[in-house]
Design a protein around this motif. Structure first.
Motif, short mmCIF file in Angstrom:
data_model
loop_
_atom_site.label_atom_id
_atom_site.label_comp_id
_atom_site.label_asym_id
_atom_site.label_seq_id
_atom_site.Cartn_x
_atom_site.Cartn_y
_atom_site.Cartn_z
N CYS A 34 0.71 -1.18 0.02
CA CYS A 34 -0.02 0.11 0.13
C CYS A 34 0.90 1.06 0.04
N ASP A 35 0.80 2.07 -1.01
CA ASP A 35 1.52 3.32 -0.92
C ASP A 35 0.93 4.27 -1.65
N ARG A 36 1.07 5.77 -1.58
CA ARG A 36 0.66 6.86 -2.26
C ARG A 36 1.27 6.93 -3.60
N MET A 37 0.77 7.63 -4.50
CA MET A 37 1.12 7.70 -5.92
C MET A 37 1.18 8.80 -6.30
N GLU A 38 1.44 9.95 -5.53
CA GLU A 38 1.53 11.53 -5.93
C GLU A 38 2.73 11.83 -6.80
N GLY A 39 3.69 11.00 -6.53
CA GLY A 39 5.04 11.20 -7.66
C GLY A 39 4.74 10.88 -9.00
N GLY A 47 1.06 16.81 -14.73
CA GLY A 47 1.53 17.77 -13.82
C GLY A 47 1.04 17.18 -12.25
N HIS A 48 0.73 18.04 -11.39
CA HIS A 48 0.22 17.64 -9.91
C HIS A 48 -1.20 17.28 -9.77
N VAL A 49 -1.64 16.36 -9.23
CA VAL A 49 -2.91 15.95 -9.00
C VAL A 49 -3.31 16.52 -7.72
N PRO A 50 -4.45 17.35 -7.37
CA PRO A 50 -4.68 17.76 -5.95
C PRO A 50 -4.95 16.59 -5.15
N GLU A 51 -5.73 15.83 -5.69
CA GLU A 51 -6.19 14.66 -4.48
C GLU A 51 -4.84 13.60 -4.78
N LYS A 52 -4.65 13.17 -3.61
CA LYS A 52 -3.42 12.04 -3.62
C LYS A 52 -3.90 10.79 -3.78
N LYS A 89 -0.91 -7.23 -8.28
CA LYS A 89 -2.38 -7.19 -8.82
C LYS A 89 -2.94 -5.79 -7.88
N PRO A 90 -3.41 -5.10 -8.56
CA PRO A 90 -4.07 -3.90 -7.65
C PRO A 90 -5.47 -4.57 -7.26
N LEU A 91 -5.61 -4.13 -5.95
CA LEU A 91 -6.94 -4.49 -5.30
C LEU A 91 -7.79 -3.35 -5.04
N CYS A 92 -7.46 -2.23 -4.84
CA CYS A 92 -8.26 -0.80 -4.40
C CYS A 92 -7.21 0.22 -4.88
N LEU A 93 -8.00 1.11 -5.76
CA LEU A 93 -7.25 2.48 -6.14
C LEU A 93 -8.15 3.68 -5.44
N MET A 94 -7.56 4.57 -4.79
CA MET A 94 -8.48 5.43 -4.03
C MET A 94 -7.95 6.72 -3.87
N PHE A 95 -8.76 7.73 -3.98
CA PHE A 95 -8.16 9.28 -3.74
C PHE A 95 -8.46 9.37 -2.39
N ASP A 97 -5.74 11.27 1.12
CA ASP A 97 -4.62 11.51 1.62
C ASP A 97 -4.18 10.59 2.70
N GLU A 98 -2.98 9.89 2.36
CA GLU A 98 -2.62 8.87 3.37
C GLU A 98 -2.41 9.30 4.71
N SER A 99 -2.16 10.60 5.05
CA SER A 99 -1.97 11.21 6.31
C SER A 99 -3.35 11.51 7.06
N ASP A 100 -4.74 11.22 6.36
CA ASP A 100 -5.98 11.44 6.92
C ASP A 100 -6.34 9.89 7.19
N HIS A 101 -6.05 9.86 8.71
CA HIS A 101 -6.16 8.52 9.06
C HIS A 101 -7.52 8.10 9.16
N GLU A 102 -8.56 8.96 9.40
CA GLU A 102 -9.93 8.50 9.35
C GLU A 102 -10.42 8.17 8.09
#
Length: 402
Positions: A34-39, A47-52, A89-95, A97-102
C-alpha cells in the motif's frame, strides 16, 4: 490463475504426490502493498494531482501443500519475479490523503474485514478435476515507514520512538547502534492503544507516552514487522547525500554553519555529480538516483571536493562497508546469492556503527535516522526469520504505479 493452476499440478506430479492425496492442506502466501502515488503524475503525467491517489495491491508469493500423512509441506508454486509489476495485482485504487487516518481507515475497512474473514476460512477451488481446500496467509511488507506508522497507529517518523520494529528511542539507538531485537507486534500495539486511550494508571502525558512507546492511534491493519528494501535504499541514500555535503564543508570543524554556506556545499555537490556522474539534481530522492549515488565511483568523485585526505579515507571506508552490506537486504535469497556478505553482515554493521559514532560523531551524537537504525540493528534477525528482505519489497507496487 489458470497458469498457476497448471504450474501447481505439474509440480505436484514432479514431487510424486497423488492427486487424491492432496485435496486439502494447501496454503497460499500473499504479499501486500500500500503506497501513495502522488509522485506518478509529476514524473510521468501532465502535472500535479490535487487529490493524492493511494494504491493497495497484492502478489501471490507461494503455494504449498501438506499432503495426507506427510510431515513437511511441499512448495508447488513460487513467484519467480516477486518484485515485478506483472505479478503485482491492484485491489483498491483510491483518492485519499494517506495522512488522513480517518478517511484511510474508512476506505480500507472493507479490505481489512475481507482479509480477516479469509484468514479464518477456506477457499474451495477446482484443480485437476478435484476440489482443493486453500488457506491464506497475509504478509503486509510492501509499506514505507510512513504507511507502516499510519496502519499500526504509531507516531510520525520524526518521533522520539524511532523504530517500527523495536521500542528504542532515537537517543538509545544512537548510543547502541547494533544490538536491538524486534519486539513490536500488531497485537501489542492494540493493547498499548487501549492503555493510551484509558490511562489506567492516571499518568502524565509524558509518562503515558513512554509506557506505550509512541502508539497514539488505533492500529487498523496488521503489517509484518520487517524492512522495505526499496525505501531503505532511498532513506540511506538521502542521508549519504547530506554526509557528502557536510564533508565538503568540513562541518566537523564548525558549529551551526549558516544556511547560505550549506546551500553552497549542496550546489558544489550537485555540480560535481552532474559533471562527473551525469546525475541531475532531484527534488525528492528516488530509487534510481539512490542506486547510482551509492557506489564507490560516486565516492571517488565526491572525494575530489573533500579537503582532508583523512576524511576522504573515512568516506571511502564507510561506503565500502555499505556496498558490502546492501546485497543482504536486496537479494531475493541472500543465503544463495551472497552468502559471504551475509556471514560478514554483523561484523560490517558493527564497523559501520563505529565509524558513525567516532569519525562522523558530529551527525550522530544523540541522533540517527530511522532507516540507518534498521539497517544496522535489524537486518540479520529479519533474514534469519523470513529468509529474505528483498523478495518482500515494495518495488513491484512502485513499478506498477507508472
Amino acid at each position: 490463475l489458470k497458469i498457476r493452476r497448471r504450474t501447481s499440478m505439474k509440480k505436484l506430479r514432479e514431487c510424486g504426490l497423488e492427486d487424491s492425496a492432496c485435496t486439502s492442506g494447501f496454503s497460499c502466501m500473499i504479499k501486500e502493498f500500500c503506497d501513495r502515488m502522488e509522485g506518478v503524475s509529476e514524473k510521468h503525467g501532465g502535472g500535479h494531482v490535487p487529490e493524492k491517489p493511494v494504491r493497495f495491491s497484492f502478489t501471490i508469493m507461494s503455494v504449498s501443500v501438506l499432503a495426507d500423512r506427510a510431515e513437511e509441506a511441499v512448495t508447488i508454486f513460487r513467484e519467480p519475479k516477486p518484485n515485478s509489476e506483472l505479478s503485482c495485482k491492484p485491489l483498491c485504487l483510491m483518492f485519499v490523503d494517506e495522512s488522513d487516518h480517518e478517511t484511510l481507515t474508512a476506505v480500507l475497512g472493507p479490505v481489512v474485514a475481507e482479509r480477516n474473514a479469509m484468514k479464518q476460512s477456506r477457499l474451495i477451488l477446482s484443480m485437476g478435476g478435484l476440489p482443493r481446500s486453500f488457506r491464506f496467509q497475509f504478509r503486509g511488507t510492501g509499506y514505507d515507514e510512513k504507511m507502516v506508522r499510519e496502519m499500526e497507529g504509531l507516531e510520525a517518523s520524526g518521533s522520539t520512538y524511532i523504530c517500527t520494529l523495536c521500542d528504542s528511542s532515537r537517543a538509545e539507538a544512537s548510543r547502541n547502534m547494533v544490538l536491538h531485537s524486534i519486539t513490536r507486534s500488531h497485537d501489542e500495539n492494540l493493547e498499548r492503544y487501549e492503555i493510551w486511550r484509558t490511562n489506567p494508571f492516571s499518568e502524565s502525558t509524558e509518562e503515558l507516552r513512554d509506557r506505550v512507546k509512541g502508539v497514539s492511534a488505533k492500529p487498523f491493519m496488521e503489517t509484518h514487522p520487517t524492512l522495505d528494501a526499496l525505501h531503505c535504499d532511498i532513506g540511506n541514500a538521502t542521508e549519504f547525500y547530506k554526509i557528502f555535503q557536510d564533508e565538503i564543508g568540513e562541518v566537523f570543524k564548525k558549529v551551526n554553519p549558516p544556511r547560505e554556506e550549506r546551500r553552497s556545499w549542496r550546489a558544489a555537490l550537485d555540480k560535481q555529480l552532474r559533471k562527473k556522474m551525469k546525475l541531475k539534481p532531484v527534488m525528492r530522492m528516488n530509487g534510481n538516483y539512490a542506486r547510482r549515488l551509492m557506489t564507490q565511483e560516486t565516492v571517488e568523485v565526491v572525494c575530489e571536493l573533500v579537503p582532508s585526505e583523512e576524511r576522504r579515507e573515512a568516506l571511502r571506508e564507510v561506503m565500502g562497508l555499505y556496498i558490502q552490506m546492501k546485497p543482504v537486504w536486496r537479494a531475493s535469497c541472500p543465503a544463495k546469492e551472497c552468502p559471504d556478505q551475509l556471514c560478514r553482515y554483523s561484523f560490517n554493521s558493527q564497523r559501520f556503527a563505529d565509524l558513525l559514532s567516532t569519525t562522523f560523531k558530529y551527525r550522530y551524537n544523540g541522533k540517527i535516522t530511522n532507516y540507518l537504525h534498521k539497517t544496522l540493528a535489524h537486518v540479520p534477525e529479519i533474514i534469519e526469520r523470513d529468509g529474505s528482505i528483498g523478495a518482500w519489497a515494495s518495488e513491484g507496487n512502485e513499478s506498477a504505479n507508472k
